[in-house]
Design a protein around this motif. Sequence first.
Motif, PDB file in Angstrom:
ATOM      1  N   LEU A 142     -12.883 -10.524  -5.710  1.00 35.17           N
ATOM      2  CA  LEU A 142     -12.697  -9.677  -6.885  1.00 35.17           C
ATOM      3  C   LEU A 142     -12.485  -8.224  -6.469  1.00 35.17           C
ATOM      4  N   THR A 143     -13.222  -7.778  -5.465  1.00 31.14           N
ATOM      5  CA  THR A 143     -13.038  -6.418  -4.947  1.00 31.14           C
ATOM      6  C   THR A 143     -11.635  -6.246  -4.379  1.00 31.14           C
ATOM      7  N   LEU A 144     -11.180  -7.221  -3.595  1.00 32.88           N
ATOM      8  CA  LEU A 144      -9.821  -7.158  -3.053  1.00 32.88           C
ATOM      9  C   LEU A 144      -8.775  -7.209  -4.160  1.00 32.88           C
ATOM     10  N   PHE A 145      -9.039  -7.996  -5.189  1.00 37.05           N
ATOM     11  CA  PHE A 145      -8.092  -8.105  -6.304  1.00 37.05           C
ATOM     12  C   PHE A 145      -7.989  -6.787  -7.074  1.00 37.05           C
ATOM     13  N   LEU A 146      -9.129  -6.137  -7.313  1.00 37.56           N
ATOM     14  CA  LEU A 146      -9.121  -4.905  -8.090  1.00 37.56           C
ATOM     15  C   LEU A 146      -8.590  -3.706  -7.315  1.00 37.56           C
ATOM     16  N   PHE A 147      -8.911  -3.642  -6.011  1.00 39.06           N
ATOM     17  CA  PHE A 147      -8.564  -2.453  -5.249  1.00 39.06           C
ATOM     18  C   PHE A 147      -7.463  -2.667  -4.212  1.00 39.06           C
ATOM     19  N   GLY A 148      -7.116  -3.911  -3.944  1.00 33.66           N
ATOM     20  CA  GLY A 148      -6.048  -4.187  -2.986  1.00 33.66           C
ATOM     21  C   GLY A 148      -4.693  -4.122  -3.677  1.00 33.66           C
ATOM     22  N   GLY A 150      -0.313  -5.104  -3.500  1.00 37.14           N
ATOM     23  CA  GLY A 150       0.732  -5.945  -2.936  1.00 37.14           C
ATOM     24  C   GLY A 150       0.262  -7.343  -2.616  1.00 37.14           C
ATOM     25  N   ALA A 151       0.492  -7.735  -1.368  1.00 37.02           N
ATOM     26  CA  ALA A 151       0.186  -9.098  -0.926  1.00 37.02           C
ATOM     27  C   ALA A 151      -1.315  -9.380  -0.956  1.00 37.02           C
ATOM     28  N   ILE A 152      -2.137  -8.360  -0.704  1.00 34.56           N
ATOM     29  CA  ILE A 152      -3.591  -8.549  -0.748  1.00 34.56           C
ATOM     30  C   ILE A 152      -4.023  -8.934  -2.155  1.00 34.56           C
ATOM     31  N   ASN A 153      -3.436  -8.295  -3.163  1.00 28.66           N
ATOM     32  CA  ASN A 153      -3.768  -8.582  -4.556  1.00 28.66           C
ATOM     33  C   ASN A 153      -3.416 -10.018  -4.899  1.00 28.66           C
ATOM     34  N   ASP A 154      -2.239 -10.473  -4.479  1.00 31.58           N
ATOM     35  CA  ASP A 154      -1.825 -11.860  -4.730  1.00 31.58           C
ATOM     36  C   ASP A 154      -2.747 -12.849  -4.025  1.00 31.58           C
ATOM     37  N   PHE A 155      -3.055 -12.563  -2.765  1.00 32.82           N
ATOM     38  CA  PHE A 155      -3.951 -13.422  -1.985  1.00 32.82           C
ATOM     39  C   PHE A 155      -5.323 -13.505  -2.644  1.00 32.82           C
ATOM     40  N   ALA A 156      -5.841 -12.350  -3.078  1.00 32.97           N
ATOM     41  CA  ALA A 156      -7.170 -12.310  -3.693  1.00 32.97           C
ATOM     42  C   ALA A 156      -7.191 -13.076  -5.010  1.00 32.97           C
ATOM     43  N   LEU A 157      -6.124 -12.988  -5.811  1.00 33.08           N
ATOM     44  CA  LEU A 157      -6.079 -13.735  -7.063  1.00 33.08           C
ATOM     45  C   LEU A 157      -6.086 -15.238  -6.795  1.00 33.08           C
ATOM     46  N   ALA A 158      -5.278 -15.671  -5.833  1.00 31.80           N
ATOM     47  CA  ALA A 158      -5.257 -17.095  -5.488  1.00 31.80           C
ATOM     48  C   ALA A 158      -6.615 -17.548  -4.961  1.00 31.80           C
TER      49      ALA A 158
END
Length: 196
Positions: A142-148, A150-158
């Motif tokens: 969730l931290t990576l999704f909120l603050f990451g 590009g690709a980090i955001n997509d990876f974190a959501l998955a």
Amino acid sequence: TDFKLLNEEEVGSEVGADLKSAAVKAAIFSLIAILVYIAVRFEFGFALGGVVALVHDALITLGLYSFFGLCFGGRQVGLTIVAALLTIIGYSINDTIVIFDRIREDLRKDPNTDFRTLCNNAINSTLSRTLLTSITTIITCLTLFLFGGGAINDFALAMLIGVIVGVFSTIYIATPIMVWWYKGKRPNIRSASAKK
């Protein structure tokens, strides 16, 4: 400062098709390897339950990720999502193996309890461990999704989707499929322990 463009590349449809094909093969080969490993380490019924749960995790994660891409736009299934799916497969099978180890241990210790009750007790005794590891992973994702970006955001959501779905499948799919395979009767686990 001025930026200079040193290199520019485009990935055509043929290369994209090759990457998609390689990703599907990687997922299939990893599932086959997991099936063989669990069948050797435990028994085939355990392996079947684990792999069915993993296929469930991968398909639900891919479906929900694609759904969010349609609803909120801009999300595409690429190599980052394939990496997330393979990570989810590894994460989910780890939780499943913990429960299967407890079931195998209880089968050896308690010859009198019926198999369904024994499996239920094993799930209940490992539930706090499953929830604690999953909650800490969800907080990180969730931290990576909120603050990451590009690709980090997509990876974190998955990963967020996959971890939640993985907890569900570990408890409600893997063990029930395994119990169904043995028709509710205790497997002869001694043969599996002799293989170690």
